[in-house]
Motif scaffolding. Structure first.
Motif, PDB file in Angstrom:
ATOM      1  N   LEU A 135      -8.436  -2.782  -4.347  1.00 36.75           N
ATOM      2  CA  LEU A 135      -7.942  -1.970  -5.367  1.00 36.75           C
ATOM      3  C   LEU A 135      -8.732  -0.851  -5.836  1.00 36.75           C
ATOM      4  CD1 LEU A 135      -6.363  -4.834  -7.384  1.00 36.75           C
ATOM      5  CD2 LEU A 135      -5.212  -3.513  -5.959  1.00 36.75           C
TER       6      LEU A 135
ATOM      7  N   SER B 248      -3.633   4.250  -2.229  1.00 37.91           N
ATOM      8  CA  SER B 248      -3.995   3.422  -0.988  1.00 37.91           C
ATOM      9  C   SER B 248      -5.164   4.341  -0.307  1.00 37.91           C
ATOM     10  CB  SER B 248      -3.256   3.230   0.117  1.00 37.91           C
ATOM     11  OG  SER B 248      -1.881   2.703  -0.388  1.00 37.91           O
TER      12      SER B 248
ATOM     13  N   LEU C 127       1.290  -1.404 -11.403  1.00 40.17           N
ATOM     14  CA  LEU C 127       0.533  -1.376 -10.224  1.00 40.17           C
ATOM     15  C   LEU C 127       1.242  -2.234  -9.394  1.00 40.17           C
ATOM     16  CD1 LEU C 127      -2.521  -1.290  -8.623  1.00 40.17           C
ATOM     17  CD2 LEU C 127      -2.816  -3.554  -9.860  1.00 40.17           C
TER      18      LEU C 127
ATOM     19  N   LEU D 259      -1.433  -6.341   1.134  1.00 43.45           N
ATOM     20  CA  LEU D 259      -2.729  -6.029   1.484  1.00 43.45           C
ATOM     21  C   LEU D 259      -3.657  -6.673   2.417  1.00 43.45           C
ATOM     22  CD1 LEU D 259      -4.843  -3.937  -0.301  1.00 43.45           C
ATOM     23  CD2 LEU D 259      -5.260  -6.157  -1.508  1.00 43.45           C
TER      24      LEU D 259
ATOM     25  N   ILE E 133      -0.873   0.402  -1.753  1.00 43.94           N
ATOM     26  CA  ILE E 133      -1.433   0.284  -3.424  1.00 43.94           C
ATOM     27  C   ILE E 133      -0.762   1.384  -4.036  1.00 43.94           C
ATOM     28  CG2 ILE E 133      -3.226  -0.059  -4.931  1.00 43.94           C
ATOM     29  CD1 ILE E 133      -4.887  -0.936  -2.544  1.00 43.94           C
TER      30      ILE E 133
ATOM     31  N   VAL F  79       1.079  -3.811  -5.085  1.00 41.56           N
ATOM     32  CA  VAL F  79       0.375  -4.160  -4.232  1.00 41.56           C
ATOM     33  C   VAL F  79       1.270  -4.760  -3.149  1.00 41.56           C
ATOM     34  CG1 VAL F  79      -1.653  -5.231  -3.273  1.00 41.56           C
ATOM     35  CG2 VAL F  79      -1.868  -4.358  -5.624  1.00 41.56           C
TER      36      VAL F  79
END
Ligand SMILES: Nc1ncnc2c1ncn2[C@@H]1O[C@H](COP(=O)(O)OP(=O)(O)O)[C@@H](O)[C@H]1O
Ligand SMILES: [Mg+2]
Length: 234
Positions: free
Chosen positions: A47, A65, A2, A7, A57, A4
């Motif tokens: 998320l 995303s 994962l 964000l 993401i 990110v």
């Protein structure tokens, strides 16, 4: 697994998360720690695609995303939400059945239900009981088991220890440790920094919608003391 990047999460005119970046590698347990109002739940909701956000993401090599919630679940993301949100009037087993509602592999699904009821015997003993009659700790166990019913590649846990007595908190963290030992990738959102850091490979400290420190429990040192001060949980 994962990733990110930058964000940003807003609730109407209020920006709750101001452009944070973090990563969770496969098989790791990573914590996002912060006091009330830091933006932890906003991050988790973004998320999963429950609230709108901007930034990038990526999960398991794909940009998720702009995907809807169902597609993110399909891709292997699952959450045990803040406040557990179990179905109180349904039995323990029925809650697990619903957790796997998106799956069509009936036999494997039944096997998974049996597996989690066996792994967590307290739930097994209460399989036909309405979930609302369980204690807070048992309800949390059920919420986590229900999230696991989608066979996620990553499990997001939003404050699993919230509102539980210290002894029960330890049991929940033991449960998370067992899941980690089984190779499940975990993003653990917590105010209880001390307990969370114990089983985390890496942690990010979130305050007022920004990451103010990151590192391992060894390198965070002073910052984790700061976090304990912010959350009031030593
Ligand atoms: N639905 C909402 N509408 C307006 N503001 C919200 C909403 N949800 C959260 N917020 C605000 O966003 C900030 C972060 O909240 P939240 O993500 O729930 O923090 P945490 O989970 O760390 O306690 C807080 O200031 C909170 O009041
Ligand atoms: Mg929250």
């Amino acid at each position: 697994m994962l990733n990110v990047e930058n964000l940003i999460v807003s609730h109407g005119p209020i920006e709750a998360v101001h452009g944070i970046s973090f990563a969770v590698d496969k098989g790791r347990c990573v914590s996002l720690l912060g006091p009330n109002g830091a933006g932890k739940t906003s991050t988790i909701s973004a998320l999963m695609g429950v609230v709108k956000s901007s930034g990038r993401i990526t999960f398991d090599g794909a940009d998720v995303s702009s995907l809807p919630v169902e597609a993110r679940v399909q891709a292997g993301m699952s959450v045990a939400p803040e406040g557990r949100r179990i179905f109180s009037n349904l039995s323990v087993e029925e809650n697990l059945v619903l957790g796997g509602a998106t799956r069509s592999d009936r036999t494997a699904k039944d096997a998974d239900i049996a597996h989690w009821l066996e792994t967590f015997p307290i739930l097994g003993e209460r399989r036909d009981q309405p979930a609302g009659t369980l204690s807070g700790g048992e309800q949390q166990m059920l919420a986590i088991s229900r999230a696991l019913m989608t066979r996620p590649k990553i499990l997001l846990l939003d404050e699993p220890s919230l509102g539980l007595a210290p002894k029960i908190v330890s049991q929940i963290f033991q449960m998370i440790e067992r899941l980690k030992a089984q190779g499940i990738t975990i993003l653990l959102v917590e105010q209880n920094a001390t307990q969370a850091l114990r089983l985390s490979d890496y942690a990010y400290l979130l305050n007022n919608g920004r990451i103010v420190a990151e590192g391992t429990k060894e390198t965070l040192g002073q910052s984790s003391a700061l976090m304990a001060e912010l959350t009031g949980i030593a």
